[in-house]
Design an enzyme around this catalytic site. Sequence first.
Site, mmCIF file in Angstrom:
data_model
loop_
_atom_site.group_PDB
_atom_site.id
_atom_site.type_symbol
_atom_site.label_atom_id
_atom_site.label_comp_id
_atom_site.label_asym_id
_atom_site.label_seq_id
_atom_site.Cartn_x
_atom_site.Cartn_y
_atom_site.Cartn_z
ATOM 1 C CG ASN A 7 -1.883 1.105 1.272
ATOM 2 O OD1 ASN A 7 -1.856 1.980 0.399
ATOM 3 N ND2 ASN A 7 -2.757 1.097 2.260
ATOM 4 C CE LYS A 14 -0.433 1.942 6.207
ATOM 5 N NZ LYS A 14 -1.816 1.897 6.650
ATOM 6 N NE ARG A 88 -5.979 1.410 -0.370
ATOM 7 C CZ ARG A 88 -5.905 2.643 0.115
ATOM 8 N NH1 ARG A 88 -4.750 3.149 0.482
ATOM 9 N NH2 ARG A 88 -6.985 3.370 0.256
ATOM 10 C CG HIS A 177 -12.842 3.520 2.900
ATOM 11 N ND1 HIS A 177 -13.636 4.478 3.503
ATOM 12 C CD2 HIS A 177 -11.568 3.869 3.161
ATOM 13 C CE1 HIS A 177 -12.864 5.369 4.099
ATOM 14 N NE2 HIS A 177 -11.605 5.021 3.909
ATOM 15 N N GLY A 205 -13.320 5.325 10.350
ATOM 16 C CA GLY A 205 -11.940 5.519 10.782
ATOM 17 C C GLY A 205 -11.610 6.993 10.667
ATOM 18 C CG ASN A 206 -8.108 10.260 9.906
ATOM 19 O OD1 ASN A 206 -8.735 11.108 10.551
ATOM 20 N ND2 ASN A 206 -7.091 10.568 9.125
ATOM 21 N N GLY A 207 -10.820 8.329 7.844
ATOM 22 C CA GLY A 207 -11.755 8.517 6.740
ATOM 23 C C GLY A 207 -12.894 7.543 6.968
ATOM 24 N NE ARG A 236 -10.744 12.434 4.078
ATOM 25 C CZ ARG A 236 -10.626 11.174 3.698
ATOM 26 N NH1 ARG A 236 -11.312 10.717 2.683
ATOM 27 N NH2 ARG A 236 -9.837 10.356 4.347
ATOM 28 C CB ILE A 327 -14.293 5.236 14.838
ATOM 29 C CG1 ILE A 327 -13.272 6.380 14.792
ATOM 30 C CG2 ILE A 327 -15.481 5.600 15.719
ATOM 31 C CD1 ILE A 327 -13.778 7.661 14.142
ATOM 32 N N GLY A 328 -15.035 2.245 14.283
ATOM 33 C CA GLY A 328 -16.055 1.187 14.263
ATOM 34 C C GLY A 328 -15.654 -0.033 15.072
ATOM 35 C CG ASN A 330 -10.399 -0.039 18.302
ATOM 36 O OD1 ASN A 330 -10.133 -1.066 18.914
ATOM 37 N ND2 ASN A 330 -9.847 0.265 17.147
ATOM 38 C CD GLU A 379 -8.587 -1.186 3.902
ATOM 39 O OE1 GLU A 379 -8.122 -0.910 5.031
ATOM 40 O OE2 GLU A 379 -8.900 -0.321 3.072
HETATM 41 P P1 AMP Z 1 -8.290 4.210 10.950
HETATM 42 O O1 AMP Z 1 -8.332 5.330 9.941
HETATM 43 O O2 AMP Z 1 -9.153 3.055 10.578
HETATM 44 O O3 AMP Z 1 -6.911 3.830 11.350
HETATM 45 O O4 AMP Z 1 -8.969 4.803 12.285
HETATM 46 C C1 AMP Z 1 -8.435 5.886 12.980
HETATM 47 C C2 AMP Z 1 -9.482 6.362 13.970
HETATM 48 O O5 AMP Z 1 -9.805 5.301 14.865
HETATM 49 C C3 AMP Z 1 -8.980 7.539 14.826
HETATM 50 O O6 AMP Z 1 -9.981 8.530 14.914
HETATM 51 C C4 AMP Z 1 -8.785 6.882 16.170
HETATM 52 O O7 AMP Z 1 -9.018 7.783 17.206
HETATM 53 C C5 AMP Z 1 -9.860 5.813 16.175
HETATM 54 N N1 AMP Z 1 -9.562 4.820 17.223
HETATM 55 C C6 AMP Z 1 -8.556 3.939 17.256
HETATM 56 N N2 AMP Z 1 -8.559 3.267 18.439
HETATM 57 C C7 AMP Z 1 -9.605 3.752 19.159
HETATM 58 C C8 AMP Z 1 -10.158 3.485 20.455
HETATM 59 N N3 AMP Z 1 -9.616 2.580 21.245
HETATM 60 N N4 AMP Z 1 -11.250 4.187 20.838
HETATM 61 C C9 AMP Z 1 -11.804 5.112 20.040
HETATM 62 N N5 AMP Z 1 -11.334 5.410 18.813
HETATM 63 C C10 AMP Z 1 -10.253 4.754 18.366
#
Ligand code: AMP
Length: 392
Positions: A7, A14, A88, A177, A205-207, A236, A327-328, A330, A379
């Site tokens: 990636n 990565k 990717r 995604h 996630g972040n996105g 965003r 986020i989803g 965690n 992924e």
């Molecule tokens: P990703 O882009 O899939 O890597 O997700 C990043 C997002 O996941 C960021 O906003 C992180 O704050 C969130 N995240 C990761 N771990 C946790 C956690 N334990 N609790 C809440 N948000 C999390």
Amino acid sequence: MKIMSINAGSSSLKFSLFDMDTNDVLVSGLFERIGIEGSCYTIKNSEFKIKQEAVLNNHADAVKILLDKLIELKIINSLEELDGIGHRVVHGGDKYTDSVVVSDQVVEDIIRFSDYAPLHNPAHAVCIKAFREVLPNTPMTVVFDTAFHQTMEKDRFLYPVPYEWYENYQVRKYGAHGTSHRYVSKKVSEVLVKDDLRIIVCHLGNGSSITAVKDGKCVDTSMGFTPLAGVVMGTRSGDIDVSLVPYVMEKEGKSVGEIMDALNKKSGFLGVSKLSSDSRDIEDAIKEGNEQAILAQKMFVNSVVKYISQYYVEMGGCDVLAFTAGIGENSISTRAEIVEQLACLGIKLDVEANNVRGELTCISSKDSNSLVYLVPTNEELMIAMDTLALIK
Ligand code: AMP
């Protein structure tokens, strides 16, 4: 068989090397700050972790070090042991509906589609070329992030704008995604041993993006012509009224580029909270009663709920609601806040089951109208699996 998934970003690379007999990761890592000062790389597995500074003037430098290190660390004895490499690629335009074996034409197309993904596609092409140069006989594939969304019907992927914009410039919804949405929906089908399912995948996630998947095919998705559209994200904005672009340009004497930069990098959680793009920081600030953080979280949850309810109606119901990504997977509280707003659809969580992070789990209550699942995305494995299927 050993397959590596790659990636490449504009300044990063990565990788994960899989043993395809077990789906185990033999080694993974990240090359960072390629082409800028302070370049370094990390290589790790369950037994070791190496972090080192290195001269990485371009992606070719990273590829060379990566392959040398795999041998030096005795992960492989020779480069012939690499059975395939899957890359990717963010954008495959409307040409690629599936993963493909790399050819000169494919690389040319990736460069041609750079207009749609200016930060990513050029870097992917450079990286693929670097690998092909060092490993001319190793089978390579490309897994497009847009491919999964190519099953959307015209009435879902078009914008209600002058039709010539689509005819002349391919202005339409492409989504993003896709590899994650495909992996998660496939996993749900495997777990339930059922193909004819209506699944709403929430990649948060972040996105972030939400996708409606019916019988294994994408019928609609929240990201659009670019990954700026859809739900509120880390930095965003998600969906906005485009009229605010010229309005703020005039008020602040800014260019289109500067406003687009603000919508991509200074909006979402960061813009509203004035604090952070990271949902963990937002959650901490909410606990301290920070009003801006509370507002940002509410706007995020509202936007996710809006898409879930739209797709629920679009598919005539929903068998499974699946949460994935940072986020989803965690954020226990975010999942709870989203599902709470879906009570009128009879979708309910089991509070105890929802008290989980990063593990494949059914988190809905027994009397919920739809199943709710937490499905960790992968992924990299999806890319390796596609590569295996194509080279076989
Ligand atoms: P990703 O882009 O899939 O890597 O997700 C990043 C997002 O996941 C960021 O906003 C992180 O704050 C969130 N995240 C990761 N771990 C946790 C956690 N334990 N609790 C809440 N948000 C999390």
